[in-house]
Motif scaffolding. Structure first.
Motif, PDB file in Angstrom:
ATOM      1  N   GLU A  22       0.539 -18.108  19.420  1.00  0.00           N
ATOM      2  CA  GLU A  22       1.411 -18.389  18.283  1.00  0.00           C
ATOM      3  C   GLU A  22       0.715 -18.108  16.959  1.00  0.00           C
ATOM      4  O   GLU A  22      -0.489 -18.356  16.803  1.00  0.00           O
ATOM      5  CB  GLU A  22       1.890 -19.827  18.321  1.00  0.00           C
ATOM      6  N   THR A  24       1.525 -18.602  12.678  1.00  0.00           N
ATOM      7  CA  THR A  24       2.400 -19.187  11.668  1.00  0.00           C
ATOM      8  C   THR A  24       1.829 -18.927  10.283  1.00  0.00           C
ATOM      9  O   THR A  24       0.634 -19.099  10.054  1.00  0.00           O
ATOM     10  CB  THR A  24       2.555 -20.697  11.874  1.00  0.00           C
ATOM     11  N   ARG A  72       8.629 -17.487   9.579  1.00  0.00           N
ATOM     12  CA  ARG A  72       7.178 -17.487   9.419  1.00  0.00           C
ATOM     13  C   ARG A  72       6.446 -17.738  10.733  1.00  0.00           C
ATOM     14  O   ARG A  72       5.309 -18.194  10.734  1.00  0.00           O
ATOM     15  CB  ARG A  72       6.787 -18.523   8.364  1.00  0.00           C
ATOM     16  N   GLN A  73       7.104 -17.436  11.865  1.00  0.00           N
ATOM     17  CA  GLN A  73       6.504 -17.654  13.169  1.00  0.00           C
ATOM     18  C   GLN A  73       6.575 -16.370  13.984  1.00  0.00           C
ATOM     19  O   GLN A  73       7.633 -15.734  14.087  1.00  0.00           O
ATOM     20  CB  GLN A  73       7.224 -18.791  13.898  1.00  0.00           C
TER      21      GLN A  73
END
Lengths: 115, 116
Positions: A22, A24, A72-73
């Protein structure tokens, strides 16, 4: 100010297992986002990029996929890892400066070891 | 195809010396950006300096400066008064547009060691 986070920092996974990394970004909106991979002692290779939610472009055919569920991911995934997926994965975002100049800034990276 | 070549796999200098890292690139674009990134042992990619191709003036950031020769497609990095903390891999990169985004094409890197 803008910051970019990646997790996990380090991951050891068996061959054939799934993967989810992930990325961010904070402090900006609608950024272009990128996933790069770095093999040991070498430069970076662009894997995927995204210009908006749900928009993914792939640079090289491979065992990996990417998704952008939120602005924003940015997520890098695999259903079944291969030994060759081992490496250092870096997420980056583009900052646009006045005059249409652009600069890419990188996250801290994830070390992936597939055994 | 755009390529970036760093011909020096490794370099080593004494602290306080000046060192120059070489980079050449190949492109048919007329306007583009060039970058030097530093990757210390932590492996975080850190921007050192950037250069716009349309600017004739060489970019400078404190002890770091570039020698940009557009006709020769050369983009070298000079580090003055080198410090132990400058020890790292240094990557030269070229930015090219790709369908609404920008892609960095990296060289293979130069491993720089600053000795005390």
């Amino acid at each position: 100010s803008q910051t970019i986070h990646q997790w996990p920092a380090t991951l050891v996974q068996p061959v054939g297992s799934p993967l989810s990394l992930e990325c961010t970004v904070e402090g900006t909106s609608n950024p272009n986002l990128y996933w790069y991979r770095q093999a040991a002692g070498r430069g970076l290779q662009l894997l995927f990029y995204s210009v908006g939610i749900g928009q993914i472009s792939s640079e090289v055919p491979q065992n990996l996929s990417a998704s952008r569920p939120q602005d924003r991911q940015f997520i890098l995934s695999s259903k079944k890892l291969l030994l060759s997926d081992s490496g250092f994965y870096l997420c980056a975002w583009n900052q646009r400066w006045p005059g249409n100049q652009e600069t890419q800034y990188f996250g801290p990276g994830t070390r992936l070891l597939v055994l | 195809a755009q390529t970036v070549t760093q011909s020096q796999p490794e370099m080593s200098v004494q602290e306080a010396e000046t060192v120059t890292l070489s980079c050449t690139y190949d492109t048919s674009e007329s306007n583009y950006y060039l970058f030097w990134y530093k990757q210390p042992p932590s492996r975080q990619m850190i921007l050192v300096i950037r250069q716009e191709a349309y600017k004739q003036q060489n970019a400078t950031e404190n002890r770091f400066s570039v020698n940009f020769q557009k006709a020769a497609k050369s983009f070298s990095l000079k580090i003055s008064d080198s410090q132990l903390g400058d020890t790292a891999m240094y990557f030269c990169a070229f930015m090219k547009p790709i369908e609404g985004a920008q892609k960095l094409v990296f060289g293979q890197g130069t491993r720089l060691t600053i000795n005390p």
